[in-house]
Each structure stands twice: as C-alpha cells, then as structure tokens.
Design an enzyme around this catalytic site. Structure first.
Site, PDB file in Angstrom:
ATOM      1  N   HIS A  35      10.554  12.622  51.123  1.00  0.00           N
ATOM      2  CA  HIS A  35      10.807  11.472  51.999  1.00  0.00           C
ATOM      3  C   HIS A  35      11.705  11.882  53.174  1.00  0.00           C
ATOM      4  O   HIS A  35      12.530  11.109  53.636  1.00  0.00           O
ATOM      5  CB  HIS A  35      11.417  10.296  51.209  1.00  0.00           C
ATOM      6  CG  HIS A  35      10.408   9.663  50.300  1.00  0.00           C
ATOM      7  ND1 HIS A  35       9.480   8.749  50.756  1.00  0.00           N
ATOM      8  CD2 HIS A  35      10.150   9.830  48.983  1.00  0.00           C
ATOM      9  CE1 HIS A  35       8.702   8.368  49.731  1.00  0.00           C
ATOM     10  NE2 HIS A  35       9.081   9.018  48.654  1.00  0.00           N
ATOM     11  N   SER A  68     -19.821  11.514  45.977  1.00  0.00           N
ATOM     12  CA  SER A  68     -18.735  12.242  45.311  1.00  0.00           C
ATOM     13  C   SER A  68     -19.063  12.416  43.838  1.00  0.00           C
ATOM     14  O   SER A  68     -19.353  11.440  43.139  1.00  0.00           O
ATOM     15  CB  SER A  68     -17.423  11.474  45.433  1.00  0.00           C
ATOM     16  OG  SER A  68     -16.487  12.022  44.518  1.00  0.00           O
ATOM     17  N   GLY A 127      -0.493  12.258  42.994  1.00  0.00           N
ATOM     18  CA  GLY A 127       0.605  12.658  43.865  1.00  0.00           C
ATOM     19  C   GLY A 127       0.463  14.096  44.321  1.00  0.00           C
ATOM     20  O   GLY A 127       1.385  14.673  44.877  1.00  0.00           O
ATOM     21  N   ASP A 176       1.796  16.405  53.912  1.00  0.00           N
ATOM     22  CA  ASP A 176       0.650  16.692  53.041  1.00  0.00           C
ATOM     23  C   ASP A 176      -0.451  17.404  53.806  1.00  0.00           C
ATOM     24  O   ASP A 176      -0.945  18.460  53.404  1.00  0.00           O
ATOM     25  CB  ASP A 176       0.082  15.389  52.446  1.00  0.00           C
ATOM     26  CG  ASP A 176       1.131  14.615  51.677  1.00  0.00           C
ATOM     27  OD1 ASP A 176       2.191  15.199  51.388  1.00  0.00           O
ATOM     28  OD2 ASP A 176       0.890  13.434  51.372  1.00  0.00           O
ATOM     29  N   TYR A 226       5.981   2.559  49.741  1.00  0.00           N
ATOM     30  CA  TYR A 226       6.156   3.671  50.686  1.00  0.00           C
ATOM     31  C   TYR A 226       6.498   3.184  52.095  1.00  0.00           C
ATOM     32  O   TYR A 226       7.491   3.600  52.698  1.00  0.00           O
ATOM     33  CB  TYR A 226       4.875   4.512  50.708  1.00  0.00           C
ATOM     34  CG  TYR A 226       4.974   5.746  51.561  1.00  0.00           C
ATOM     35  CD1 TYR A 226       5.443   6.940  51.032  1.00  0.00           C
ATOM     36  CD2 TYR A 226       4.628   5.723  52.904  1.00  0.00           C
ATOM     37  CE1 TYR A 226       5.538   8.077  51.811  1.00  0.00           C
ATOM     38  CE2 TYR A 226       4.720   6.848  53.696  1.00  0.00           C
ATOM     39  CZ  TYR A 226       5.175   8.024  53.136  1.00  0.00           C
ATOM     40  OH  TYR A 226       5.281   9.147  53.918  1.00  0.00           O
TER      41      TYR A 226
HETATM   42  C1  GLA Z   1       3.665  11.202  50.606  1.00  0.00           C
HETATM   43  C2  GLA Z   1       3.418  11.234  52.105  1.00  0.00           C
HETATM   44  C3  GLA Z   1       4.193  12.371  52.762  1.00  0.00           C
HETATM   45  C4  GLA Z   1       5.665  12.356  52.349  1.00  0.00           C
HETATM   46  C5  GLA Z   1       5.812  12.210  50.841  1.00  0.00           C
HETATM   47  C6  GLA Z   1       7.249  12.004  50.423  1.00  0.00           C
HETATM   48  O1  GLA Z   1       3.128  12.332  49.996  1.00  0.00           O
HETATM   49  O2  GLA Z   1       2.046  11.367  52.395  1.00  0.00           O
HETATM   50  O3  GLA Z   1       4.042  12.312  54.158  1.00  0.00           O
HETATM   51  O4  GLA Z   1       6.352  11.342  53.022  1.00  0.00           O
HETATM   52  O5  GLA Z   1       5.056  11.120  50.337  1.00  0.00           O
HETATM   53  O6  GLA Z   1       7.993  13.132  50.686  1.00  0.00           O
END
Ligand code: GLA
Length: 389
Positions: A35, A68, A127, A176, A226
C-alpha cells in the site's frame, strides 16, 4: 489442464490453421512495500513462474471471442470492438476487453477482431495478481498481433493499470502490472513508484525458499476497502500539504512525518498515513539489508510490515493474521507477512528449507482449526516477466 494443452484447446474452440500465437505473463508476489505504490513510495515485488498463458489469432472482422479454460462453465464469450464500454461486464473477459479499450484510448486503435483462449495457474482471487497478469498478457498479445512493437513492457504495464483504473473501476497503483511486465528470474524489483525508476536486486536466499500461504478467503479488489484506503491517504496528504510542500506521502522521512503528523485531523487517517510513510522507509531498509546479505534483518522488517498493515492500515483480518502469527511461531521462519491488497488473499514467508514441511503442517493445521477451512501452500520460484512463448 497443462499449459502445453492450451494451443489444442484453441484449435478445438476456434479451429486450426492460420497464425496462432502464444504468450505468457506471470503472477507476482510482493516481498515488502505494501500500500505504498499509490502513495509515491517504494515496492519490492517479484514475478513468479506461475501465470497466465494465452493463444490468439487475428480475425478479418471486428468480432472478439474469448474462452478461458479456468471458467469452463462460462464458455465462449463473444463481443465486438464496437461494444467495449467501461465497467460493462462482470466476468473475466472484462480484463482483456479493458486492455483492448485502453489501446484505443491511448491512440493504438485495434482495427480487427481476434479469438483468444487463456489458462492461468495462479489461484484466482489469491492476491497473486491473476487479473493484472491477464491484463499484461493481453497487452503483450495486442502489441505483437497488431504490430505495435515500439511499445515497451513498461508501456504495457501502464496500459494495464489504466484499464484497471478506468475500465474496471479499481484505483490500483502500478506495482502489480509493473512487476508482471518487468520481472526477472531470481530477482525482485526495487521500484520507486513516484518516478518509475527501478533496480533489479538478486534474491539469493541460499538455504531458504519463498512460501506463499493462500487464505482461500475469496475477495475482489472492487468490493474490498481498497479504494477507501486510497482516499484516506489522499485526504491525509492534502492536510499535510497545507503545512509542507510535498508531492506524496512517500516523499516524507519518518522524522519529517512525525513533525507534521498533527496536521492530519482524523486519528484514523493519521494511522493510514503513518503506515504509508513507515512502510516506505522499511522497504528501503529491507532492500539494503538484502543487498548486504542480512536476511534476518530483512525478515524482521517483513514482520514489522505485517504489524503495521494489521494495526495502522487495518487490511489484514483474522485469516491473514492467523497465517502470519502461526508462521512467526514456527522454527526456521525468517519473516512472514500478508502480501498484496489484503482483506484475504495470501501471506508470503521466507522459510529455511528444512523447516518448510513442518511449517506447512503446523500453520495449515492451526488455520484449519481456527478458521474452519484449509489454506493452500505454494513454494514458489521467481521467474521472468511477460513475453511471447
Ligand atoms: C493491490 C494493488 C497494488 C498495490 C497493492 C497493495 O495489489 O493492485 O497496486 O496497491 O494492492 O500494496
């Protein structure tokens, strides 16, 4: 399904012949720096060897057809280049569609349709960024099929993030997509999200491995808190900006933050900002420690990261806390923390080789007992970023 079988799957669904091309994008795990990416701070993620496989072939008309192997029950999804609109769907195809739409928004118009099949071996909603992986692999495919070779992998990462933000409505940062597009075998990426400067750092764990524990608590970023966390940080930043000229929370050292923190009125927002600032500094220290071979110190910083995400940022929850707190009790665990957005998803631990089996057993049993269903464990390797196959 095995990735090798995916081309056959394409031929079954869409017919053989023509120019069928294959692509891959990995998943990712973040070692530390959580974050911080939408707060102008540092992150330290790496690409995995598991990921999303894609085969595609251009069409002569404007149809888009998707299949898929992970969602057989959804079957073949048909759309067209003329039907793409933001937040216009709720199945997996919203991710590739969003990237096609983004190419157009950025001036790289996709002029012909295509057929594509995908198969991913990243557990969904874990995640580990299965959706960002799908976005980036779609970008790699579009670049190749439609001749946009001058687009870099960083461009594709930014397109993936743009698509997530503007097509799917999740205000994610760049971590990500960046790590998936730019990953390097056996390295993590030390990325400064304020300017996208980055450095590869070798992750040489010698007698230890990275173990991911998946809580199996299902979540999606869209329905999580989020976006709320992001807004809380933005509010805190605006209040600090009244007393100090900074671009982002990531610009502050710990001392500087302590000096200005009282300008943040709401104590909850103050804790959110504290996490963003301290976590950024922890990430910088952790990379230094790793570079000096101080793996124990790296592990302690991982643990401190979890505590901050639990107490100040409040994105863990009983499932992730149980996995981490049980991990901390185990012999041979160098460090353990939640990874990714939180609210479910996974933890990442660095565990000494001889302690891995007992670790999985002890944490798995304690989790099952307390939470009532099983966690899944993966001993993972760090792989390369996205590309053709
Ligand atoms: C998700 C988001 C990222 C980042 C993480 C927390 O994976 O896609 O951009 O903010 O949460 O670090």
């Amino acid at each position: 399904m095995k990735p090798e079988e995916l081309k056959m799957c394409f031929e079954e669904k869409f017919g053989a012949g023509g120019d069928i091309r294959g692509y891959f994008a990995p998943g990712r795990v973040n070692l530390i720096g959580e974050h911080t990416d939408y707060n102008g701070g540092h992150v330290f993620p790496c690409a995995l060897t598991i990921g999303t496989y894609l085969y595609a072939r251009k069409r002569e008309d404007r149809k888009l057809r998707f299949y898929s192997a992970n969602f057989e029950h959804i079957g073949l999804v048909e759309s067209s280049l003329d039907e793409l609109k933001p937040q216009g769907g709720d199945n997996w195809t919203q991710y590739p569609k969003g990237v096609v739409w983004t190419f157009g928004q950025k001036g790289f118009e996709i002029s012909q349709g295509f057929d594509m099949v995908v198969y991913g071996n990243i557990p969904n909603a874990s995640g580990l960024s299965s959706s960002a992986s799908l976005e980036v692999v779609t970008g790699v495919m579009l670049r190749d099929l439609f001749g946009f070779e001058h687009l870099s992998n960083i461009d594709l990462a930014l397109f993936g993030q743009y698509s997530e933000n503007h097509y799917n409505g999740v205000n994610c940062g760049i971590m990500d997509q960046f790590s998936i597009a730019m990953g390097k075998k056996d390295h993590a990426i030390f990325l400064d999200t304020s300017n996208l400067n980055y450095q590869y750092a070798p992750v040489l764990l010698e007698n230890a491995r990275i173990v991911i524990a998946c809580s199996n608590k299902k979540r999606g970023l869209g329905d999580s808190k989020y976006n709320e966390r992001r807004e809380e940080c933005e509010t805190a930043l605006k209040e600090i900006q009244k007393v100090r000229d900074i671009e982002s929370l990531g610009a502050l050292s710990i001392e500087e933050f302590e000096g200005v923190k009282d300008s943040i009125k709401d104590p909850v927002h103050q804790r959110r900002a504290k996490h963003a600032v301290y976590e950024n500094q922890r990430t910088i220290q952790a990379v230094e420690a790793l570079q000096k071979g101080e793996i124990e110190k790296f592990g302690k910083l991982m643990n401190a990261s979890h505590v901050s995400l639990r107490d100040d940022y409040e994105v863990t929850g009983i499932e992730l806390d149980t996995l981490v707190e049980e991990a901390w009790k185990c012999h041979g665990v160098i460090g353990s923390r939640m990874t990714g957005a939180g609210f479910g998803g996974c933890t990442v631990s660095i565990v000494q080789n001889e302690a891995i089996d007992p670790f999985i057993e002890a944490v798995g049993n304690a989790y099952q007992k307390k939470i009532g269903y099983a966690a899944d464990f993966y001993v993972v390797d760090i792989g390369d970023g996205a590309g053709t196959r």
